[in-house]
Design a protein around this motif. Structure first.
Motif, PDB file in Angstrom:
ATOM      1  N   THR A 263      37.403  21.698  30.934  1.00  0.00           N
ATOM      2  CA  THR A 263      36.494  22.826  30.757  1.00  0.00           C
ATOM      3  C   THR A 263      35.203  22.592  31.539  1.00  0.00           C
ATOM      4  O   THR A 263      34.539  21.576  31.358  1.00  0.00           O
ATOM      5  CB  THR A 263      36.169  23.037  29.271  1.00  0.00           C
ATOM      6  N   LEU A 264      34.860  23.547  32.392  1.00  0.00           N
ATOM      7  CA  LEU A 264      33.683  23.430  33.242  1.00  0.00           C
ATOM      8  C   LEU A 264      32.692  24.537  32.945  1.00  0.00           C
ATOM      9  O   LEU A 264      33.073  25.649  32.581  1.00  0.00           O
ATOM     10  CB  LEU A 264      34.082  23.512  34.723  1.00  0.00           C
ATOM     11  N   LEU A 265      31.413  24.240  33.109  1.00  0.00           N
ATOM     12  CA  LEU A 265      30.368  25.253  33.053  1.00  0.00           C
ATOM     13  C   LEU A 265      30.330  26.003  34.389  1.00  0.00           C
ATOM     14  O   LEU A 265      30.860  25.505  35.397  1.00  0.00           O
ATOM     15  CB  LEU A 265      29.021  24.599  32.765  1.00  0.00           C
ATOM     16  N   PRO A 266      29.711  27.187  34.431  1.00  0.00           N
ATOM     17  CA  PRO A 266      29.725  27.987  35.666  1.00  0.00           C
ATOM     18  C   PRO A 266      29.171  27.259  36.887  1.00  0.00           C
ATOM     19  O   PRO A 266      29.597  27.529  38.011  1.00  0.00           O
ATOM     20  CB  PRO A 266      28.862  29.203  35.300  1.00  0.00           C
ATOM     21  N   ASN A 267      28.215  26.358  36.670  1.00  0.00           N
ATOM     22  CA  ASN A 267      27.592  25.680  37.802  1.00  0.00           C
ATOM     23  C   ASN A 267      28.336  24.401  38.203  1.00  0.00           C
ATOM     24  O   ASN A 267      27.950  23.743  39.164  1.00  0.00           O
ATOM     25  CB  ASN A 267      26.141  25.323  37.467  1.00  0.00           C
ATOM     26  N   GLU A 268      29.398  24.053  37.491  1.00  0.00           N
ATOM     27  CA  GLU A 268      30.116  22.808  37.748  1.00  0.00           C
ATOM     28  C   GLU A 268      31.364  23.042  38.603  1.00  0.00           C
ATOM     29  O   GLU A 268      32.043  24.058  38.465  1.00  0.00           O
ATOM     30  CB  GLU A 268      30.514  22.138  36.431  1.00  0.00           C
ATOM     31  N   LYS A 269      31.637  22.075  39.455  1.00  0.00           N
ATOM     32  CA  LYS A 269      32.834  22.104  40.292  1.00  0.00           C
ATOM     33  C   LYS A 269      33.495  20.726  40.248  1.00  0.00           C
ATOM     34  O   LYS A 269      32.907  19.762  39.748  1.00  0.00           O
ATOM     35  CB  LYS A 269      32.474  22.477  41.737  1.00  0.00           C
ATOM     36  N   THR A 270      34.712  20.641  40.769  1.00  0.00           N
ATOM     37  CA  THR A 270      35.400  19.356  40.811  1.00  0.00           C
ATOM     38  C   THR A 270      35.756  18.989  42.245  1.00  0.00           C
ATOM     39  O   THR A 270      36.003  19.858  43.089  1.00  0.00           O
ATOM     40  CB  THR A 270      36.680  19.358  39.954  1.00  0.00           C
ATOM     41  N   PHE A 271      35.766  17.702  42.486  1.00  0.00           N
ATOM     42  CA  PHE A 271      36.169  17.137  43.769  1.00  0.00           C
ATOM     43  C   PHE A 271      37.203  16.056  43.463  1.00  0.00           C
ATOM     44  O   PHE A 271      36.968  15.215  42.587  1.00  0.00           O
ATOM     45  CB  PHE A 271      34.958  16.541  44.497  1.00  0.00           C
ATOM     46  N   GLU A 272      38.322  16.074  44.137  1.00  0.00           N
ATOM     47  CA  GLU A 272      39.377  15.103  43.841  1.00  0.00           C
ATOM     48  C   GLU A 272      39.379  13.965  44.851  1.00  0.00           C
ATOM     49  O   GLU A 272      39.292  14.180  46.067  1.00  0.00           O
ATOM     50  CB  GLU A 272      40.753  15.777  43.827  1.00  0.00           C
TER      51      GLU A 272
END
Length: 302
Positions: free
Chosen positions: A10-19
């Protein structure tokens, strides 16, 4: 409003992921324009630890964009276990994040464990760093032993006693699973013997050794830091981030700038007392960090 990625994080709107290396790193960027600052807190604390965001916001207001990130084993990011030490793993990940987002060369900044991570990143990947800013540098017998005992030994004891099931009951790992439920499967997939071998290696990094001013890093590596560097020295009686260690690091980084702390000399000790008095419920160890913003901005703008 929140969002959930395909794997359930679960992410907040301002959060992103990098793999990277099969693990997701959660990050966010503050500020709309300007040079990037990669800002790293200490310990295994997340980017949302109290005290970090006010500093990030002050730097963003000063005309910079700030990268906040949950290192592997911190916050919402996936747990990962590889590398010569945990700081080496973090440095490799930060290099991948900065290059993957195409935001380098940039400023690397961090306090406490984040200072060690920032210095090591600069040593190993100097091409992605324009300036370096560090404070609350850990060193000395007490500071190093405390870290090894706090961050590595509990996992060794748990894995030796109950295997993976033991790890699932380590308070710190329970927190990582609560923030990112997918981490439970990552723990269950571990080979316990290989995990214990790695933990012994990570623990060894915190054993004080001649020629290692900061844990797990040979002094000769400091020769690789050639960018302008600001060091905010440790407090007069701070056992965790000794004044002596800051002075030694300033000698090892040629041309570095060393300044007195902008917070009271006993800020770390008093914060620790407040934290203990709250029963560990009110985190206040990094609350003074925002006071460093003017000095950092002045150094970066010069």
């Amino acid at each position: 409003m929140t969002s959930t990625d395909s794997a359930g994080l679960t992410l907040l709107p301002n959060e992103k992921t990098f793999e990277y290396k099969g693990g997701r790193v959660v990050y966010e960027i503050l500020g709309e324009e300007g040079e990037f600052i990669a800002l790293t807190p200490g310990g295994r604390f997340s980017k949302d630890i109290p005290g970090l965001r006010p500093l990030a916001e002050a730097l963003a207001e000063g005309g910079y964009r700030v990268l906040l990130w949950d290192r592997p084993n911190c916050g919402k990011s996936d747990v990962q276990f590889y590398g010569k030490s945990e700081s080496h793993m973090r440095a490799e990940t930060l290099h991948a994040l900065i290059t993957g987002l195409d935001i380098g060369p940039c400023v690397i900044a961090g306090g406490s464990g984040g200072a060690r991570d920032s210095m090591l990143t600069t040593m190993l990947y100097p091409e992605i760093v324009r300036k370096l800013v560090v404070w609350n540098i850990v060193g000395g017998v007490y500071g190093s032993f405390v870290l090894g005992g706090h961050y590595v030994v509990p996992s060794i004891l748990a894995a030796k006693g109950l295997g993976v099931e033991g790890l699932l009951h380590v308070p710190e790992w329970k927190e990582r699973i609560a923030e990112n439920p997918d981490n439970e499967a990552r723990f269950r997939a571990l080979d316990v013997d290989e995990f214990l071998k790695l933990m012994r290696r990570w623990l060894n990094a915190f054993v004080p050794k001649p020629g290692q001013t900061i844990p797990g890093v040979e002094d000769e590596m400091f020769d690789n830091i050639v960018v302008p560097t600001l060091i905010i020295r440790g407090g007069e009686n701070d056992w965790d981030h000794p004044k002596r260690t800051s002075l030694e690091v300033s000698c090892l980084i040629k041309g570095s700038t060393l300044i007195d702390p902008p917070w009271p000399e006993d800020a770390w000790e008093r914060a620790g007392e407040r934290f203990a008095a709250s029963g560990g419920k009110k985190f206040c160890l990094f609350d003074t960090w925002v006071q460093a913003a003017p000095a950092i901005l002045k150094f970066l703008d010069d």
